[in-house]
Scaffold this motif. Structure first.
Motif, PDB file in Angstrom:
ATOM      1  N   ARG A 313      18.475  43.095 -19.453  1.00 34.36           N
ATOM      2  CA  ARG A 313      17.934  43.929 -18.444  1.00 34.36           C
ATOM      3  C   ARG A 313      17.181  43.215 -17.386  1.00 34.36           C
ATOM      4  NH1 ARG A 313      13.608  48.327 -19.158  1.00 34.36           N
ATOM      5  NH2 ARG A 313      13.213  49.312 -16.617  1.00 34.36           N
ATOM      6  N   VAL A 314      17.391  42.913 -16.180  1.00 31.06           N
ATOM      7  CA  VAL A 314      16.691  42.380 -15.202  1.00 31.06           C
ATOM      8  C   VAL A 314      16.229  43.354 -14.085  1.00 31.06           C
ATOM      9  CG1 VAL A 314      17.212  40.724 -13.227  1.00 31.06           C
ATOM     10  CG2 VAL A 314      18.429  40.734 -15.065  1.00 31.06           C
ATOM     11  N   GLN A 315      14.173  42.984 -13.970  1.00 30.57           N
ATOM     12  CA  GLN A 315      13.690  43.555 -13.342  1.00 30.57           C
ATOM     13  C   GLN A 315      12.665  42.711 -12.479  1.00 30.57           C
ATOM     14  OE1 GLN A 315      11.408  47.183 -15.148  1.00 30.57           O
ATOM     15  NE2 GLN A 315      11.545  45.695 -17.042  1.00 30.57           N
ATOM     16  N   ALA A 316      12.752  42.807 -11.176  1.00 31.04           N
ATOM     17  CA  ALA A 316      12.328  42.566  -9.398  1.00 31.04           C
ATOM     18  C   ALA A 316      10.944  43.322  -9.751  1.00 31.04           C
ATOM     19  CB  ALA A 316      13.038  42.251  -9.398  1.00 31.04           C
ATOM     20  N   LEU A 317       9.912  42.075  -8.911  1.00 28.87           N
ATOM     21  CA  LEU A 317       8.448  43.202  -8.571  1.00 28.87           C
ATOM     22  C   LEU A 317       7.267  42.181  -8.159  1.00 28.87           C
ATOM     23  CD1 LEU A 317       6.020  44.645 -11.005  1.00 28.87           C
ATOM     24  CD2 LEU A 317       7.980  42.875 -11.885  1.00 28.87           C
ATOM     25  N   SER A 318       7.427  41.986  -7.009  1.00 25.00           N
ATOM     26  CA  SER A 318       6.365  41.653  -6.551  1.00 25.00           C
ATOM     27  C   SER A 318       5.080  41.647  -6.852  1.00 25.00           C
ATOM     28  CB  SER A 318       6.388  41.832  -4.723  1.00 25.00           C
ATOM     29  OG  SER A 318       4.532  41.700  -4.280  1.00 25.00           O
ATOM     30  N   ASP A 319       3.758  40.720  -6.891  1.00 24.22           N
ATOM     31  CA  ASP A 319       2.946  40.800  -7.446  1.00 24.22           C
ATOM     32  C   ASP A 319       1.943  41.563  -6.582  1.00 24.22           C
ATOM     33  OD1 ASP A 319       2.868  40.005  -5.766  1.00 24.22           O
ATOM     34  OD2 ASP A 319       1.898  37.328  -6.915  1.00 24.22           O
ATOM     35  N   SER A 320       2.113  42.470  -5.494  1.00 25.66           N
ATOM     36  CA  SER A 320       1.970  42.827  -4.370  1.00 25.66           C
ATOM     37  C   SER A 320       1.848  44.883  -5.321  1.00 25.66           C
ATOM     38  CB  SER A 320       1.273  42.611  -3.201  1.00 25.66           C
ATOM     39  OG  SER A 320       2.732  42.521  -2.919  1.00 25.66           O
ATOM     40  N   ASP A 321       2.667  44.681  -5.842  1.00 29.90           N
ATOM     41  CA  ASP A 321       2.911  46.086  -6.397  1.00 29.90           C
ATOM     42  C   ASP A 321       2.217  47.151  -6.415  1.00 29.90           C
ATOM     43  OD1 ASP A 321       4.375  48.224  -8.223  1.00 29.90           O
ATOM     44  OD2 ASP A 321       6.034  47.576  -6.970  1.00 29.90           O
ATOM     45  N   SER A 322       2.120  48.315  -6.582  1.00 31.79           N
ATOM     46  CA  SER A 322       1.109  49.769  -6.657  1.00 31.79           C
ATOM     47  C   SER A 322       0.962  49.575  -7.999  1.00 31.79           C
ATOM     48  CB  SER A 322       1.140  50.312  -6.176  1.00 31.79           C
ATOM     49  OG  SER A 322       2.327  51.174  -6.694  1.00 31.79           O
ATOM     50  N   ARG A 323       1.837  49.028  -8.790  1.00 31.10           N
ATOM     51  CA  ARG A 323       1.727  48.553 -10.197  1.00 31.10           C
ATOM     52  C   ARG A 323       1.018  47.292 -11.269  1.00 31.10           C
ATOM     53  NH1 ARG A 323       8.082  49.813 -11.260  1.00 31.10           N
ATOM     54  NH2 ARG A 323       7.807  48.379 -10.244  1.00 31.10           N
ATOM     55  N   GLU A 517      14.716  41.375 -21.664  1.00 32.05           N
ATOM     56  CA  GLU A 517      14.192  42.006 -20.608  1.00 32.05           C
ATOM     57  C   GLU A 517      13.711  40.537 -20.001  1.00 32.05           C
ATOM     58  OE1 GLU A 517      11.685  45.428 -20.360  1.00 32.05           O
ATOM     59  OE2 GLU A 517      11.639  45.407 -21.895  1.00 32.05           O
ATOM     60  N   LEU A 518      14.525  40.728 -18.419  1.00 29.50           N
ATOM     61  CA  LEU A 518      14.059  39.351 -18.051  1.00 29.50           C
ATOM     62  C   LEU A 518      12.728  40.246 -17.043  1.00 29.50           C
ATOM     63  CD1 LEU A 518      13.996  36.307 -17.266  1.00 29.50           C
ATOM     64  CD2 LEU A 518      16.157  37.047 -16.033  1.00 29.50           C
ATOM     65  N   VAL A 519      11.946  39.360 -16.667  1.00 33.05           N
ATOM     66  CA  VAL A 519      10.879  39.852 -15.492  1.00 33.05           C
ATOM     67  C   VAL A 519      10.927  38.791 -13.971  1.00 33.05           C
ATOM     68  CG1 VAL A 519       8.816  41.099 -14.263  1.00 33.05           C
ATOM     69  CG2 VAL A 519      10.444  41.864 -16.564  1.00 33.05           C
ATOM     70  N   LEU A 520      11.051  39.418 -13.123  1.00 33.97           N
ATOM     71  CA  LEU A 520      10.844  38.131 -12.227  1.00 33.97           C
ATOM     72  C   LEU A 520       9.656  39.028 -11.400  1.00 33.97           C
ATOM     73  CD1 LEU A 520      14.469  37.767 -12.105  1.00 33.97           C
ATOM     74  CD2 LEU A 520      14.095  36.573 -10.255  1.00 33.97           C
ATOM     75  N   VAL A 521       8.840  37.964 -11.204  1.00 31.31           N
ATOM     76  CA  VAL A 521       7.435  38.270 -10.562  1.00 31.31           C
ATOM     77  C   VAL A 521       8.139  37.881  -9.038  1.00 31.31           C
ATOM     78  CG1 VAL A 521       5.256  38.445  -9.826  1.00 31.31           C
ATOM     79  CG2 VAL A 521       6.149  38.289 -12.131  1.00 31.31           C
ATOM     80  N   ALA A 522       8.701  38.385  -8.292  1.00 32.09           N
ATOM     81  CA  ALA A 522       8.801  38.617  -7.287  1.00 32.09           C
ATOM     82  C   ALA A 522       9.866  39.349  -6.170  1.00 32.09           C
ATOM     83  CB  ALA A 522       9.979  36.989  -7.225  1.00 32.09           C
ATOM     84  N   ASP A 523       9.991  39.627  -4.841  1.00 32.77           N
ATOM     85  CA  ASP A 523       9.959  40.598  -4.000  1.00 32.77           C
ATOM     86  C   ASP A 523      12.259  41.193  -4.105  1.00 32.77           C
ATOM     87  OD1 ASP A 523      10.811  41.965  -1.955  1.00 32.77           O
ATOM     88  OD2 ASP A 523      10.142  41.132  -0.371  1.00 32.77           O
ATOM     89  N   ALA A 524      12.196  41.981  -5.077  1.00 35.29           N
ATOM     90  CA  ALA A 524      13.328  42.247  -5.247  1.00 35.29           C
ATOM     91  C   ALA A 524      14.094  42.768  -3.930  1.00 35.29           C
ATOM     92  CB  ALA A 524      13.577  43.535  -5.504  1.00 35.29           C
ATOM     93  N   GLY A 525      13.415  42.345  -2.825  1.00 37.21           N
ATOM     94  CA  GLY A 525      14.927  41.731  -1.810  1.00 37.21           C
ATOM     95  C   GLY A 525      15.406  41.088  -1.040  1.00 37.21           C
TER      96      GLY A 525
END
Length: 661
Positions: A313-323, A517-525
């Motif tokens: 399962r791959v997720q991408a989220l920025s380190d500026s995300d509200s979470r 799970e694979l998490v990329l700390v990056a902008d998903a766009g």
């Protein structure tokens, strides 16, 4: 082998009757040329000569072993022509130095073909049956394919099965991998299937061992050769298949003239020797996609349901995300909360977690704390690092290239004296994660201290790219930090390299059905991030190739670079008879990260890119892909003219250089 462009041709010599039996085609000889003794090889024996003057005799036959076979001679000539180099330079890459005692040993018996292997592991891949059938059909069959390996695939095992099938059909095979870690895994996979029929070639072998194994391939006692870069030239008789694994790896970029890439050498060899060709990886380069788009090779991939069932399962989220950063321990370790939760979930399930950081060390990339200008060495303009915690009067900055200490830093832009970290290294990250995951063992892998395999059970692994340890059964989760360090590089291949690194990490993680799970700390766009989220390397490579075609970059065009001091580069480009439609780009300062040509490394200008050394320049020449051979010929002719004028300033000429900037 004279190594000069204007002397890059065969020369005729007489053979004394005493040497008639040993002066066979391919033998090493010594000849007298312009008053000095030089090494050479016999390319052909003829009863006549086109030379109208007096011929000299061979000085002596060094060895009657025919090491430069006709196939290898044709290949080295083709590679030299493709890369605007000399045949002698390519032969030095292809044939190892002679070891007389090893050569004197009698050849082993040619082994019987192995038993056909079980090829069920290839069943998920479309058209694999027809590809394998063509490979094993006999001489003259030459299927070409680009293999898209499934997530979590045991690539070494699949390759071993494929070459064992080719060997069982009575033909030879060559496999090229990027580095020793890949080679060790491939050796372990090949030995049960091939035994002594397979030899490995790598730069780390001693001269005797390397030459013995190379001779085993030449004499037919080892029909399968696996190795790193130069193994692509191995003299395997009756060649049936050439495989290049992970062709986008930087380790495959040859640092010696004429800088041939094993993928392109394999293409030339497959064409000349009418054998099979396979390039594969978890990701795909634009060059490999170009082979498919041209129709020269076909796709070898699994359908989407198979890909989805095998990928994490791959997720991408920025380190500026509200979470992000609501947990103070996650904040300390620079990890978004969602990634931190995934890591804790894997640890709770007694599974290891991988954290990937782009740099080793403590604080390997620094900038001025006031204006954010990168800190560069005043001697060589290389990147500066800090290997201790904090920065103050007692700490010393050091250059990662030349090792020079900087004891009194002052920013060249604003005069500031304080620095800040741009990238946090693996050692610093391990320190922070040790506090965040109290009681869990922490393993680091990077630089000279790499780990190949970790023990089962919960543990935190911090690794730099390319040296990630293998976890039995796969990692429960993987988190990729500081992704901007990949994407912000001033490099044409930055996005392609990022996708290749990230997919390779994802391939180490368990399937999502097993909790991976694979998490990329990056902008998903970001397009590169989306390619990983969808696990779509083929689509990404196609888009990358399309963009390069639109912008006029390789592999859609052929591009050559000329590097050197400004005056030398200008004089050389004036000697080039440019093909019709050629574009001349530059001159510009040598791109950051590109080493100066040999001969400039010890000057004050070496490796520097600031105003004091702007004399080191690069010129790019771009032509349509169809005119690539004409450009290589023009570059070779320019080098001949330069040699005859005795211009000896150090320059470097590369066709399709790996780094364009």
């Amino acid at each position: 082998m004279l190594g000069l462009a204007h002397l890059d041709r065969p020369f005729d010599y007489l053979v004394d009757a005493v040497d008639d039996g040993t002066a066979v085609v391919g033998a090493r000889v010594r000849i007298r040329f312009a008053g000095r003794l030089v090494d050479g090889f016999i390319l052909e024996r003829r009863a006549d000569s086109d030379h109208v003057g007096t011929l000299s005799y061979l000085d002596r036959v060094v060895s009657a072993e025919p090491v430069l076979t006709p196939d290898l001679a044709a290949l080295t000539r083709a590679v030299a022509d493709r890369y605007a180099g000399t045949m002698s330079d390519v032969v030095r890459l292809a044939i190892p130095p002679r070891h007389a005692r090893t050569e004197a040993r009698a050849a082993d018996d040619v082994p019987a073909p192995p038993d056909p292997p079980d090829l069920a592991g290839w069943s998920p891949y479309q058209h694999a049956d027809s590809f394998i059938a063509a490979l094993t059909a006999g001489a003259g069959s030459r299927p070409h394919a680009v293999w898209q390996a499934l997530p979590g695939e045991h690539a070494a095992q699949r390759i071993a099965e494929l070459v064992a099938a080719v060997a069982a059909a009575g033909r030879g095979a060559i496999v090229v991998v990027p580095d020793q870690r890949d080679l060790d895994r491939l050796v372990a996979a090949c030995e049960p299937l091939l035994g002594e029929r397979c030899v490995s070639l790598a730069a780390g072998l001693g001269p005797s061992t390397r030459y013995r194994r190379w001779l085993a391939a030449l004499r037919g006692t080892a029909p399968v050769v696996i190795g790193t870069r130069s193994a692509v030239f191995a003299p395997v008789p009756n060649l049936g298949l050439v495989v290049v694994w992970d062709d986008g790896d930087d380790s495959l970029a040859e640092p010696r003239a004429p800088y041939p890439h094993p993928r392109e050498v394999a293409v030339l060899r497959a064409h000349q020797q009418r054998c099979g060709f396979l390039v594969g990886g978890f990701a795909r380069t634009a060059e490999a996609q170009a082979l498919v788009d041209s129709g020269w090779a076909h796709d070898l991939f699994a359908d989407r349901p198979a890909v989805r069932s095998r990928m994490p399962r791959v997720q991408a989220l920025s380190d500026s995300d509200s979470r992000v950063m609501r947990d103070p321990l996650a904040h300390s370790a620079r990890i978004p909360e969602l990634a931190f939760v995934s890591a804790r979930r894997a640890i709770a399930a007694d599974l290891p977690v991988l954290f990937s950081v782009p740099r080793r060390g403590y604080l390997p990339s620094l900038a001025c704390a006031q204006c954010r200008t990168h800190v560069r060495c005043r001697a060589c303009h290389g990147p500066v690092q800090l290997d201790q915690h904090g920065y103050g009067p007692g700490e010393v900055l050091t250059c990662r290239w030349c090792g020079r200490a900087e004891r009194a830093f002052r920013c060249v832009e604003c005069g500031g004296r304080r620095v800040r970290a741009l990238v946090t290294g693996a050692r610093r990250t391990a320190e922070e994660l040790g506090r965040a995951f109290a009681g869990v063992p922490v393993v680091t892998s990077g630089g000279s201290a790499t780990v190949d395999v970790i023990e089962p059970g919960p543990r935190v692994v911090v690794s730099t790219p390319g040296v990630e340890p293998v976890a039995p059964g796969g990692y429960g989760a993987a988190v990729i930090l500081d992704t901007w360090a990949y994407l912000d590089r001033a490099d044409l291949r930055a996005a392609e390299i990022a996708v290749r690194r990230w997919l390779a990490i994802g391939a180490l993680v368990r399937p999502h059905g097993e909790g991976g799970e694979l998490v990329l700390v990056a902008d998903a766009g970001i397009r590169a991030v989306q390619a990983v989220v969808r696990w779509d390397p083929v689509g990404f490579a196609a888009l990358e190739l399309g963009q390069r075609a639109e912008l006029g970059f390789p592999p859609a065009v052929t591009m050559a670079s000329v590097d050197g001091l400004a005056a030398d580069v200008t004089r050389f480009t004036d000697l080039i008879d440019m093909p019709a439609g050629a574009d001349l780009l530059g001159p510009v300062p040598l791109p950051p990260g590109v080493r100066p040509p040999a001969g400039l490394a010890d000057t004050g200008a070496a490796g520097a890119f600031d105003d004091e050394s702007a004399a080191i320049e690069r010129v790019l020449v771009r032509v349509d892909r169809r005119d690539g051979r004409a450009l290589a010929t023009a570059l070779t002719e320019a080098q001949k003219r330069r040699n005859t004028r005795h211009e000896d300033g150090p320059i470097r000429v590369q066709v399709d250089p790996q780094a364009i900037g």
